[in-house]
Write an enzyme that holds these catalytic residues in place. Structure first.
Site, PDB file in Angstrom:
ATOM      1  N   SER A 137       0.600  -1.130  -0.130  1.00 30.56           N
ATOM      2  CA  SER A 137       0.174  -0.014  -0.076  1.00 30.56           C
ATOM      3  C   SER A 137       1.020   1.134  -0.035  1.00 30.56           C
ATOM      4  CB  SER A 137      -0.940   0.013   1.202  1.00 30.56           C
ATOM      5  OG  SER A 137      -1.789   0.925   0.967  1.00 30.56           O
ATOM      6  N   ASP A 149      -1.010   1.451  -4.234  1.00 25.84           N
ATOM      7  CA  ASP A 149      -1.900   0.438  -4.547  1.00 25.84           C
ATOM      8  C   ASP A 149      -3.314   0.930  -5.119  1.00 25.84           C
ATOM      9  OD1 ASP A 149      -2.818   0.561  -2.018  1.00 25.84           O
ATOM     10  OD2 ASP A 149      -3.237  -1.510  -1.860  1.00 25.84           O
ATOM     11  N   ASP A 164      -2.265   6.440  -3.482  1.00 28.08           N
ATOM     12  CA  ASP A 164      -1.278   5.727  -2.712  1.00 28.08           C
ATOM     13  C   ASP A 164      -0.609   4.577  -3.834  1.00 28.08           C
ATOM     14  OD1 ASP A 164      -3.307   4.156  -2.458  1.00 28.08           O
ATOM     15  OD2 ASP A 164      -2.566   3.292  -0.414  1.00 28.08           O
ATOM     16  N   ASP A 174      -5.689   2.189  -3.495  1.00 30.48           N
ATOM     17  CA  ASP A 174      -6.897   2.068  -2.629  1.00 30.48           C
ATOM     18  C   ASP A 174      -7.188   3.129  -1.848  1.00 30.48           C
ATOM     19  OD1 ASP A 174      -5.193   1.663  -0.686  1.00 30.48           O
ATOM     20  OD2 ASP A 174      -5.919  -0.166  -0.085  1.00 30.48           O
TER      21      ASP A 174
END
Length: 447
Positions: free
Chosen positions: A102, A243, A241, A245
């Site tokens: 992440s 990834d 960010d 999400d």
């Protein structure tokens, strides 16, 4: 109690336990056995990843473990985390896997799991999988070993799904948008989607090299994107960010708005349109008290959960709510997605700009925040500073001083070796005193 899984899957420094190729193989075999309890029929798993160098290593190890139990593996390549939840359901897979840490730096990595319904696993499922990892699993017979293949159009499928969450006639023509992809999983998808919707796109953080994900860019470090918004005279900035999400929004003045402000905007807008289910927004204990007061003024409720977007989603599903998220920028719109989706949330903010004709600065400041201070203290392996008597005493003293004036939240991070000390209080001097006092005791306890 879970030993391996944290707030959001398994996470750590690459090539260090538990983020080693050997452990990834064992994890792959365990989840393969867990989700292939019925030996009949075809069993498949989809695997996505972000742009970290270690993603190649972990992808191959997980694939080996999964195929060894008879699972067929579909490799999506670099895609946002919400794309994995989507593809798990749309491809009728038994399991979805996202390889990502992440917002963490490039040296870290992680493994997140989605069940066949596209939602993240429950605590109990993770406990059961940990037990299988410890005990080991028997491989499939030679003739039942699984296959692996690449899926070339995953990001295009995801892009179309994200666009379909907006009204069909909505266009972003006339909007100049800075999109910061954090050199991560959405580095191609996000600019493409914005361009297809008609925006004038200024990309930032779209040149991943395996080592620069989240480096001086993205939702946790939006300074460059904010400067780019101002220097280019852009209408708005959208920062994702690694990834994709989570999201933060930057207005035309370069001011950053967090997930609380975005959730306030969406909750209010959806309520007026009679689209907000249950008359409530679901958020975590980290969300600002100002958000709770704002919602109450709108006749809406704030349902609080433990930290972690999967706990938000669990409460949303239990209560039949369709909007939730975290202050950090995970925004969950369950009518369209199974997990936090930064790009989708960013698009809905842009839709509000188009439909209301208001500037980003007007929409991203829905309420006055109660002063909030968060400080992190890193601790070493084997340390448990929150159990120290001196720390417990400092926390008790702080709670007594804040009684009736604010709130205090102390917790261990589920993704990093950090103790997070957060407080809210209208009295800024008292706020600093209580947080600094606890931080000093935690630091002393860690040596």
């Amino acid at each position: 109690m879970r030993k391996l899984f944290g707030t959001d899957g398994v996470r750590g420094t690459a090539n260090t336990h538990p983020m080693t190729a050997e452990m990834a193989l064992r994890i792959g075999a365990a989840v393969g056995r867990y989700f292939r309890r019925d030996a009949s029929g075809v069993h498949r798993v989809v695997i996505g990843k972000d742009t970290r160098l270690s993603g190649y290593m972990l992808e191959n190890a997980l694939t080996a473990g999964l195929t060894s139990t008879g699972m067929n593996v579909l490799l999506l390549g670099p895609v946002p985390t919400p794309a994995v939840g989507l593809m798990t359901r749309s491809m009728r897979a038994d399991l979805g896997v996202m390889i990502s840490a992440s917002h963490n730096p490039a040296i870290d990595n992680g493994i997140k799991f989605f069940g066949p319904d596209g939602f993240k696993l429950s605590d109990q499922a993770e406990i059961d999988i940990e037990r299988l990892i410890e005990e080991g699993v028997s491989p499939a017979q030679a003739q039942n070993i699984g296959r692996a293949r690449r899926v070339d159009d995953a990001r295009f499928r995801y892009g179309e799904r994200v666009k379909s969450s907006l009204p069909r006639d909505l266009r972003l023509g006339g909007l100049k948008v800075v999109i910061d992809c954090a050199n991560g999983a959405a580095h191609r998808t996000a600019p493409e989607v914005l361009w297809e919707l008609g925006a004038d796109v200024i990309p930032v953080g779209t040149a991943p090299d395996g080592k620069n994900i989240n480096l001086d860019c993205g939702s946790t470090q939006p300074r460059v994107a904010a400067e780019t918004v101002v220097s280019h005279g852009a209408d708005v900035g959208i920062c994702l960010d690694g990834d994709a999400d989570r999201v933060v929004v930057i207005d035309e003045t370069g001011t950053v708005a967090d997930g609380d402000q975005l959730m306030a905007l969406l909750a209010s807008s959806w309520s007026r349109a009679d689209q907000l289910k249950g008359g409530a927004l679901v958020a975590t204990v980290m969300s600002n008290l100002g958000l709770e007061r704002y919602l109450a003024g709108q006749g809406l409720r704030l349902e609080r959960t433990a930290v972690g977007d999967r706990y938000v989603v669990e409460r949303m599903r239990e209560g039949g709510f369709n909007l939730g998220g975290e202050q950090s920028g995970h925004i969950v719109m369950s009518d369209y997605a199974t997990t936090g989706d930064g790009l989708m949330a960013g698009l809905h903010f842009l839709a509000e700009m188009v439909q209301t004709g208001k500037k980003a600065s007007e929409l991203s400041r829905q309420f006055e925040t109660v002063p909030q201070l968060l400080k992190n203290v890193r601790f070493g392996a084997g340390q448990a500073p929150l159990e120290a008597a001196s720390v417990q005493s400092a926390i008790s003293d702080a709670e007594a001083r804040l009684n009736g004036q604010g709130r205090l939240l102390i917790r261990k991070s589920g993704t990093e070796p950090l103790i997070r000390v957060m407080a809210e209080c209208e009295d800024s001097a008292l706020l600093n005193q209580v947080v600094d006092g606890i931080v000093a005791e935690v630091e002393a306890a860690t040596g």
